[in-house]
Design a protein around this motif. Structure first.
Motif, PDB file in Angstrom:
ATOM      1  N   ASP A 258      49.487  30.086  88.962  1.00  0.00           N
ATOM      2  CA  ASP A 258      50.095  29.145  88.022  1.00  0.00           C
ATOM      3  C   ASP A 258      51.100  29.933  87.195  1.00  0.00           C
ATOM      4  O   ASP A 258      50.727  30.719  86.333  1.00  0.00           O
ATOM      5  CB  ASP A 258      48.967  28.564  87.152  1.00  0.00           C
ATOM      6  CG  ASP A 258      49.419  27.580  86.092  1.00  0.00           C
ATOM      7  OD1 ASP A 258      50.387  27.871  85.369  1.00  0.00           O
ATOM      8  OD2 ASP A 258      48.758  26.531  85.944  1.00  0.00           O
TER       9      ASP A 258
ATOM     10  N   GLY B 266      55.805  27.483  84.445  1.00  0.00           N
ATOM     11  CA  GLY B 266      55.355  26.627  83.341  1.00  0.00           C
ATOM     12  C   GLY B 266      56.441  26.122  82.408  1.00  0.00           C
ATOM     13  O   GLY B 266      56.230  26.023  81.199  1.00  0.00           O
ATOM     14  N   PRO B 267      57.627  25.775  82.940  1.00  0.00           N
ATOM     15  CA  PRO B 267      58.655  25.252  82.033  1.00  0.00           C
ATOM     16  C   PRO B 267      58.298  23.834  81.578  1.00  0.00           C
ATOM     17  O   PRO B 267      57.378  23.219  82.126  1.00  0.00           O
ATOM     18  CB  PRO B 267      59.912  25.226  82.894  1.00  0.00           C
ATOM     19  CG  PRO B 267      59.413  25.088  84.292  1.00  0.00           C
ATOM     20  CD  PRO B 267      58.071  25.772  84.339  1.00  0.00           C
ATOM     21  N   ASN B 268      59.009  23.360  80.588  1.00  0.00           N
ATOM     22  CA  ASN B 268      58.697  22.051  80.022  1.00  0.00           C
ATOM     23  C   ASN B 268      59.855  21.090  80.211  1.00  0.00           C
ATOM     24  O   ASN B 268      61.017  21.481  80.096  1.00  0.00           O
ATOM     25  CB  ASN B 268      58.404  22.210  78.527  1.00  0.00           C
ATOM     26  CG  ASN B 268      57.259  23.172  78.312  1.00  0.00           C
ATOM     27  OD1 ASN B 268      56.202  23.056  78.931  1.00  0.00           O
ATOM     28  ND2 ASN B 268      57.485  24.170  77.463  1.00  0.00           N
TER      29      ASN B 268
ATOM     30  N   HIS C 209      59.929  31.844  80.069  1.00  0.00           N
ATOM     31  CA  HIS C 209      59.740  31.197  81.371  1.00  0.00           C
ATOM     32  C   HIS C 209      60.315  32.058  82.492  1.00  0.00           C
ATOM     33  O   HIS C 209      59.868  32.002  83.624  1.00  0.00           O
ATOM     34  CB  HIS C 209      60.384  29.806  81.380  1.00  0.00           C
ATOM     35  CG  HIS C 209      59.771  28.865  80.390  1.00  0.00           C
ATOM     36  ND1 HIS C 209      60.490  28.249  79.416  1.00  0.00           N
ATOM     37  CD2 HIS C 209      58.476  28.479  80.217  1.00  0.00           C
ATOM     38  CE1 HIS C 209      59.676  27.493  78.683  1.00  0.00           C
ATOM     39  NE2 HIS C 209      58.448  27.616  79.141  1.00  0.00           N
TER      40      HIS C 209
ATOM     41  N   HIS D 171      53.297  24.061  87.448  1.00  0.00           N
ATOM     42  CA  HIS D 171      52.610  23.431  86.320  1.00  0.00           C
ATOM     43  C   HIS D 171      53.552  23.072  85.161  1.00  0.00           C
ATOM     44  O   HIS D 171      53.502  23.647  84.060  1.00  0.00           O
ATOM     45  CB  HIS D 171      51.450  24.294  85.815  1.00  0.00           C
ATOM     46  CG  HIS D 171      50.461  23.473  85.039  1.00  0.00           C
ATOM     47  ND1 HIS D 171      49.551  22.650  85.641  1.00  0.00           N
ATOM     48  CD2 HIS D 171      50.290  23.306  83.713  1.00  0.00           C
ATOM     49  CE1 HIS D 171      48.849  22.026  84.735  1.00  0.00           C
ATOM     50  NE2 HIS D 171      49.277  22.397  83.546  1.00  0.00           N
TER      51      HIS D 171
ATOM     52  N   TYR E 285      46.439  19.326  75.797  1.00  0.00           N
ATOM     53  CA  TYR E 285      46.808  20.437  76.697  1.00  0.00           C
ATOM     54  C   TYR E 285      45.528  21.054  77.285  1.00  0.00           C
ATOM     55  O   TYR E 285      45.493  21.463  78.440  1.00  0.00           O
ATOM     56  CB  TYR E 285      47.611  21.441  75.870  1.00  0.00           C
ATOM     57  CG  TYR E 285      48.206  22.605  76.627  1.00  0.00           C
ATOM     58  CD1 TYR E 285      48.789  22.449  77.892  1.00  0.00           C
ATOM     59  CD2 TYR E 285      48.229  23.880  76.056  1.00  0.00           C
ATOM     60  CE1 TYR E 285      49.355  23.529  78.555  1.00  0.00           C
ATOM     61  CE2 TYR E 285      48.798  24.961  76.715  1.00  0.00           C
ATOM     62  CZ  TYR E 285      49.357  24.785  77.971  1.00  0.00           C
ATOM     63  OH  TYR E 285      49.921  25.859  78.624  1.00  0.00           O
TER      64      TYR E 285
ATOM     65  N   ASP F   6      44.587  20.981  81.384  1.00  0.00           N
ATOM     66  CA  ASP F   6      44.317  22.247  82.076  1.00  0.00           C
ATOM     67  C   ASP F   6      42.922  22.270  82.706  1.00  0.00           C
ATOM     68  O   ASP F   6      42.739  22.791  83.804  1.00  0.00           O
ATOM     69  CB  ASP F   6      44.508  23.445  81.129  1.00  0.00           C
ATOM     70  CG  ASP F   6      45.836  24.150  81.411  1.00  0.00           C
ATOM     71  OD1 ASP F   6      46.272  24.144  82.577  1.00  0.00           O
ATOM     72  OD2 ASP F   6      46.443  24.685  80.465  1.00  0.00           O
TER      73      ASP F   6
ATOM     74  N   TYR G 215      46.687  32.575  85.930  1.00  0.00           N
ATOM     75  CA  TYR G 215      47.732  32.008  85.065  1.00  0.00           C
ATOM     76  C   TYR G 215      48.573  33.132  84.457  1.00  0.00           C
ATOM     77  O   TYR G 215      48.033  34.179  84.109  1.00  0.00           O
ATOM     78  CB  TYR G 215      47.086  31.243  83.896  1.00  0.00           C
ATOM     79  CG  TYR G 215      46.184  30.113  84.329  1.00  0.00           C
ATOM     80  CD1 TYR G 215      44.873  30.362  84.719  1.00  0.00           C
ATOM     81  CD2 TYR G 215      46.632  28.799  84.342  1.00  0.00           C
ATOM     82  CE1 TYR G 215      44.036  29.332  85.106  1.00  0.00           C
ATOM     83  CE2 TYR G 215      45.804  27.760  84.729  1.00  0.00           C
ATOM     84  CZ  TYR G 215      44.510  28.031  85.114  1.00  0.00           C
ATOM     85  OH  TYR G 215      43.685  27.011  85.510  1.00  0.00           O
TER      86      TYR G 215
ATOM     87  N   THR H 108      51.074  33.682  81.337  1.00  0.00           N
ATOM     88  CA  THR H 108      51.798  33.236  80.127  1.00  0.00           C
ATOM     89  C   THR H 108      51.797  34.366  79.107  1.00  0.00           C
ATOM     90  O   THR H 108      51.126  35.380  79.301  1.00  0.00           O
ATOM     91  CB  THR H 108      51.151  32.007  79.433  1.00  0.00           C
ATOM     92  OG1 THR H 108      50.034  32.467  78.667  1.00  0.00           O
ATOM     93  CG2 THR H 108      50.718  30.943  80.403  1.00  0.00           C
TER      94      THR H 108
ATOM     95  N   GLN I 154      48.908  32.144  74.323  1.00  0.00           N
ATOM     96  CA  GLN I 154      47.985  31.196  74.951  1.00  0.00           C
ATOM     97  C   GLN I 154      46.637  31.824  75.322  1.00  0.00           C
ATOM     98  O   GLN I 154      45.854  31.233  76.055  1.00  0.00           O
ATOM     99  CB  GLN I 154      48.645  30.564  76.179  1.00  0.00           C
ATOM    100  CG  GLN I 154      49.919  29.841  75.773  1.00  0.00           C
ATOM    101  CD  GLN I 154      50.407  28.846  76.814  1.00  0.00           C
ATOM    102  OE1 GLN I 154      49.632  28.256  77.545  1.00  0.00           O
ATOM    103  NE2 GLN I 154      51.712  28.672  76.851  1.00  0.00           N
TER     104      GLN I 154
ATOM    105  N   PHE J  93      43.378  29.691  76.959  1.00  0.00           N
ATOM    106  CA  PHE J  93      42.732  29.886  78.262  1.00  0.00           C
ATOM    107  C   PHE J  93      41.268  30.305  78.118  1.00  0.00           C
ATOM    108  O   PHE J  93      40.430  29.922  78.934  1.00  0.00           O
ATOM    109  CB  PHE J  93      43.540  30.844  79.141  1.00  0.00           C
ATOM    110  CG  PHE J  93      44.754  30.172  79.725  1.00  0.00           C
ATOM    111  CD1 PHE J  93      44.617  29.162  80.672  1.00  0.00           C
ATOM    112  CD2 PHE J  93      46.037  30.500  79.302  1.00  0.00           C
ATOM    113  CE1 PHE J  93      45.721  28.503  81.201  1.00  0.00           C
ATOM    114  CE2 PHE J  93      47.154  29.848  79.820  1.00  0.00           C
ATOM    115  CZ  PHE J  93      46.992  28.845  80.768  1.00  0.00           C
TER     116      PHE J  93
END
Ligand code: ARG
Length: 583
Positions: free
Chosen positions: A120, A123-125, A134, A160, A312, A316, A334, A336, A340, A344
């Motif tokens: 994963d 993870g852009p939005n 990112h 994601h 969120y 997840d 993942y 990030t 975060q 997680f």
């Protein structure tokens, strides 16, 4: 085929340890810290002596005496408090390199028990410009994905997308505020959508009613309001187009373009499971799962907010269930930044309590932030967020300064120069990112990162192109590769370095740390350069030596290329330089 020199020595050491009745858990070597003394060293005697209350040098001598009898050792010595130093015979290293050159995997093995990994990353939005964070997630994830596939694991990569949270309601609310309705939504392109989001952000910061309105619209969207859903689909579609274009430039690839929204249905199932298991409770109108307070108290996971929307956390957790049930994931990783970490930890603990991922390894790889020269997160000159587009353009501009202009070199028109510029610029960005230990942040180096010297991507690309040029000339002259002869220290050092490739990749895989590969690649390129400067290839003394050096050059080229591939970087056949018009 076992072409790993360490394994060969370890197997012999194991026999010796057993024969001498020593615990064979210490029967292993590592690449020597003192290349002047040895190729490999075994420090087991020190540990064993401590346990058995013996003199470490004596234990070392006992092992060394046995090793002395092995046909592959050139010399053995026990140094300092009891380090066993092992030097291999030249023929052994040479034969090993010959076999590596014949092997289509260049001597690199596969994992014994392959498994399925979901990665994963990215993870852009939706509607937010992609920034350097990112970039890092994409670049690191892509490299790990290539490493995992190469060693034999089955990989499914998923971008994601952040496409289901409050920002969606914020944009819709802002469009309605400005247009009166959502009629024009489908005419908006990504620039306009991003602008709406920016304005929505400012408004929601200042105005509680706007925030409340955005919350309501988000909850209704998640609840299936068809008008909102249709508008949202357009926003998502436009964003995905823009994001794909960005990641395509970076050669960052995904098997799945799922997002938080895909987990919506499963969010309901998660709530049901939590209720059935009796692990959720209502708190201030929200439904939550309390987490163990063990040695590190954590805030609870919020499954349903008081306004009825999922969080969120919920998406997840639901996504874990989908990845396990639908994709048969055995490991999920993942990528990030550290903001975060708690998220997680909470999600993993909740997944465990819910029993939705039994025996599945869940891992969060945390990377550091990309900073500017001032040590603060990297920004554009006018203080804005550094977006990917700008970064790639900046890098290309730098690279253009080192390349000839279109038409100056035969066969290199506008299109060819542009392609090369982009290959080098991306290599510069990616290598700068991957040469650092993932967990540490780094300062984005604006001056030197695209240079052809130093610890840069272009330096490695250049090293490869230089070898390509030698091999082309050899071929034109009818010269061929042949058995490797290790005549000089430089040749020996190079062949030993080449033999490390399998272990380097395996370490990068175990630690999910591409920087191990970047470090090795840079060292190998430097060692090759020393070899090339001291050992003439085409004008070597004998035909056998020419053939041997060509073989060493070719094997180095192939390994460097493989390493760049694993880092997600292309290796152009030919590199050009503004001054001397290439190799
Ligand atoms: N969209 C998130 C962000 O921009 C990153 C997503 C990471 N992956 C995940 N499964 N939560 O911060």
């Amino acid at each position: 085929m076992n072409l790993i020199l360490e394994n060969k020595i370890n197997a012999t050491l194991k026999n010796i340890f057993n024969k001498l009745d020593l615990d064979d858990k210490f029967a292993f070597v590592k690449v020597s810290d003192r290349a002047d003394l040895s190729d490999f060293q075994c420090n087991g005697a020190l540990a064993l002596a401590k346990i058995n209350h013996k003199n470490p040098r004596e234990v070392g001598m006992m092992i060394a005496n046995e090793l002395q009898k092995c046909e592959f050792c050139e010399s053995i010595s026990v140094d300092g408090p009891g380090f066993i130093n092992i030097k291999l015979k030249n023929e052994v290293i040479a034969q090993n390199a010959d076999k590596m050159a014949e092997d289509e995997r260049l001597g690199c093995g596969l994992v014994e028990n392959p498994h399925k990994v979901v990665l994963d990353y990215g993870g852009p939005n939706v509607a937010k410009t992609m920034h350097v964070g990112h970039l890092r997630s994409g670049v690191i994830g892509e490299s790990v994905s290539r490493i995992e596939r190469f060693i034999g694991n089955e990989v499914i990569s998923d971008v994601h997308l952040g496409d289901w949270g409050t920002p969606m309601g914020m944009i819709l609310a802002e469009i309605i505020r400005q247009d009166g309705n959502l009629d024009k939504v489908e005419s908006y392109d990504i620039a306009q959508i991003t602008e709406f989001y920016k304005q929505a952000n400012i408004r929601c910061k200042e105005d509680e009613t706007a925030r409340e309105n955005a919350r309501i619209i988000t909850a209704e969207l998640q609840d299936g309001n068809t008008e909102y859903h249709k508008a949202w689909q357009h926003l998502r579609g436009e964003s995905v187009k823009a994001i794909k274009a960005n990641y395509e430039q970076l050669d960052v690839n995904f098997d799945l373009w799922w997002g938080e929204s895909n987990a919506h249905k499963t969010c309901g199932e998660i709530v049901d499971i939590a209720r059935k298991k009796g692990i959720s409770e209502v708190d201030n109108g929200a439904e939550i799962i309390r987490l163990e307070e063990g040695n590190k108290p954590k805030p609870p996971v919020i499954l349903i907010k008081s306004d009825g929307g999922y969080t969120y956390h919920t998406t997840d957790i639901a996504t874990i269930k989908m990845r396990v049930d639908d994709l048969a994931a055995e490991e999920i990783v993942y990528f990030t930044d550290s903001r975060q970490t708690l998220h997680f930890e909470q999600v993993f603990e909740a997944a465990q309590k819910l029993g939705i991922a039994p025996d599945v390894k869940l891992k969060h790889i945390v990377f550091g932030t990309v900073n500017g020269a001032d040590g603060k997160p990297f920004k554009t000159r006018d203080g804005g967020v550094m977006d990917l587009e700008t970064l790639i353009e900046m890098s290309k501009d730098k690279v253009r300064q080192s390349l000839p202009k279109a038409g100056e070199v035969e066969g290199y028109g506008e299109a060819e120069i542009e392609k090369l510029t982009s290959q080098i610029a991306i290599a510069a960005i990616k290598f700068q990112d991957l040469r650092n230990c993932i967990a540490s942040g780094y300062v984005f180096e604006l001056e030197d990162f695209a240079k052809f010297e130093g610890k840069t991507g272009p330096y490695i690309q250049y090293a490869i192109a230089r070898i390509n040029s030698v091999l082309r000339k050899a071929e034109a002259g009818g010269l061929q590769c042949g058995a490797i002869i290790l005549d000089t220290v430089e040749e020996r050092t190079l062949a030993l370095k080449l033999a490390q490739v399998h272990n380097v990749i395996m370490r990068a895989h175990t630690d999910k740390e591409p920087s191990i590969i970047a470090e090795y690649t840079h060292n190998l390129a430097q060692i090759f350069s020393t070899f090339y400067n001291t050992c003439p290839v085409m004008s070597a003394a004998t035909p056998q030596l020419i053939a041997s050096r060509l073989q060493l050059a070719k094997l180095t080229r192939d390994i460097l290329k493989l390493m760049l591939y694993l880092l997600g970087i292309e290796a152009p056949e030919i590199m050009l330089k503004a001054e001397n018009k290439g190799e």
